[in-house]
Design a protein around this motif. Sequence first.
Motif, PDB file in Angstrom:
ATOM      1  N   HIS A   1       0.740  -1.080   0.183  1.00 45.38           N
ATOM      2  CA  HIS A   1       0.046  -0.059   0.108  1.00 45.38           C
ATOM      3  C   HIS A   1       0.966   1.378  -0.165  1.00 45.38           C
ATOM      4  CE1 HIS A   1      -3.369  -2.570   0.599  1.00 45.38           C
ATOM      5  NE2 HIS A   1      -2.900  -3.076   1.886  1.00 45.38           N
TER       6      HIS A   1
ATOM      7  N   ASN B  18       0.649   5.648  -0.052  1.00 46.14           N
ATOM      8  CA  ASN B  18      -0.244   6.664  -0.003  1.00 46.14           C
ATOM      9  C   ASN B  18       0.578   7.928  -0.691  1.00 46.14           C
ATOM     10  OD1 ASN B  18      -2.242   8.752   1.071  1.00 46.14           O
ATOM     11  ND2 ASN B  18      -0.605   9.354   2.404  1.00 46.14           N
TER      12      ASN B  18
ATOM     13  N   HIS C 258      -4.061   5.094  -2.029  1.00 47.32           N
ATOM     14  CA  HIS C 258      -4.509   5.861  -1.165  1.00 47.32           C
ATOM     15  C   HIS C 258      -4.197   7.220  -1.112  1.00 47.32           C
ATOM     16  CE1 HIS C 258      -4.927   7.654   2.890  1.00 47.32           C
ATOM     17  NE2 HIS C 258      -5.668   6.620   3.174  1.00 47.32           N
TER      18      HIS C 258
ATOM     19  N   ALA D 299      -9.207   5.914  -0.598  1.00 46.43           N
ATOM     20  CA  ALA D 299      -8.767   4.788  -0.891  1.00 46.43           C
ATOM     21  C   ALA D 299      -9.267   4.065  -2.072  1.00 46.43           C
ATOM     22  CB  ALA D 299      -8.436   3.895   0.314  1.00 46.43           C
TER      23      ALA D 299
ATOM     24  N   GLY E  21      -6.970  -0.734   1.354  1.00 44.54           N
ATOM     25  CA  GLY E  21      -6.067   0.454   1.483  1.00 44.54           C
ATOM     26  C   GLY E  21      -6.247   1.511   2.189  1.00 44.54           C
ATOM     27  N   ARG E  22      -7.456   1.453   3.059  1.00 47.16           N
ATOM     28  CA  ARG E  22      -7.626   2.452   4.240  1.00 47.16           C
ATOM     29  C   ARG E  22      -6.223   2.453   5.197  1.00 47.16           C
ATOM     30  NH1 ARG E  22     -14.103   2.324   5.275  1.00 47.16           N
ATOM     31  NH2 ARG E  22     -13.569   3.412   7.425  1.00 47.16           N
TER      32      ARG E  22
END
Length: 410
Positions: free
Chosen positions: A191, A193, A222, A278, A283-284
């Motif tokens: 993941h 961000n 994200h 997300a 993906g949070r």
Amino acid sequence: MPSALPDGEPVPADGALPASALAGAASRPLGFYLHVPYCATRCGYCDFNTYTATELRGTGGVLASRDNYADTLTDEIRLARKVLGDDPREVRTVFVGGGTPTLLAAGDLVRMLSAIRDEFGLAPDAEITTEANPESVDPAYLATLREGGFNRISFGMQSARRHVLRILDRTHTPGRPEACVAEARAAGFDHVNLDLIYGTPGESDDDWRASLDAALGAGPDHVSAYALIVEEGTQLARRVRRGEIPMTDDDVHADRYLIAEETLAAAGFDWYEVSNWATSDAGRCLHNELYWRGADWWGAGPGAHSHVGGVRWWNVKHPGAYAAALARGDSPGAGREVLTDEDRRVERVLLELRLREGVPLSLLRETGLAASRRALSDGLLQPEPYGEGRAVLTLRGRLLADAVVRDLVD
């Protein structure tokens, strides 16, 4: 400069918590926040508890050194183990923030994570995140992090426009954050961000759209997008006060938020918190959800805040004072507060209303319920969840979230 710590009662020298804080702990998730207080330069908008080498020179001696910081922070992780005693919980999330964590050697971040694993154990599906500045990592660095157990990374992109980055005093070049995403994916990160900021003086709607497009083109799962807040005491605040750059008004912030929602939604991103989107539930950011849902977390590092079972405390801010306390065998805690049931109710409303799932109407007092009915009729709350007993913000409600929540907590 960093903002001031709150007032509070003293923290015991050994860091001991009231028995009430540990009651029922096994039923609550536990996370760790590890604060790395070092930055190569201070960004003009930042009031976080961070320090450059120049700011630390002569104020903390060897105790404030980046070179031994991983060992110092590990001492607090061991203190956490003593304070929490026979607490059986494995750690569900770890988040390394700052500052610029990636100014430390990758091996130092891995050693700090290993200390948590050794003292507490990590849940099999634990989320392990570090923040990173784009100019402070390379493929080898990212590979070391991934091999050491990190599975999520958050890059500070802020903008794709050079003149906007210049106002923010960001030192990376446009395009570097997008390259970092590709390097993180190649290293095996599950993941990724990208952090963005909107509303910087001199930024246009087209600049903001270009930043969103560049971020999405990089392929993160994200995106966080925050309105620029000009904090008192920062270099940016001084420039605004001198009239060198204009303040961005609330209407511009609202327009930029709507652009973000439209662009991100079209790309398959769903909002799950007012400032976070997300591509899937996986993906949070689970660690931030611990904060928003009032779970337990131990914040290690100078100025870090913690919360366990309704007791909240915060560490001394300066790295030298922090290291000195741990070297004496004492807690680095500067103060704490024991939250009342009403404190915790209010905080649940304040934080959970920002989430896609909203807040139960059962948490509202009569005046808050009356305010919620007005918010519903004004189009600020979604009708269907409301009928099921939850207050969930509409898109318009998200634009006015702070005002809505002030009414609901009464």
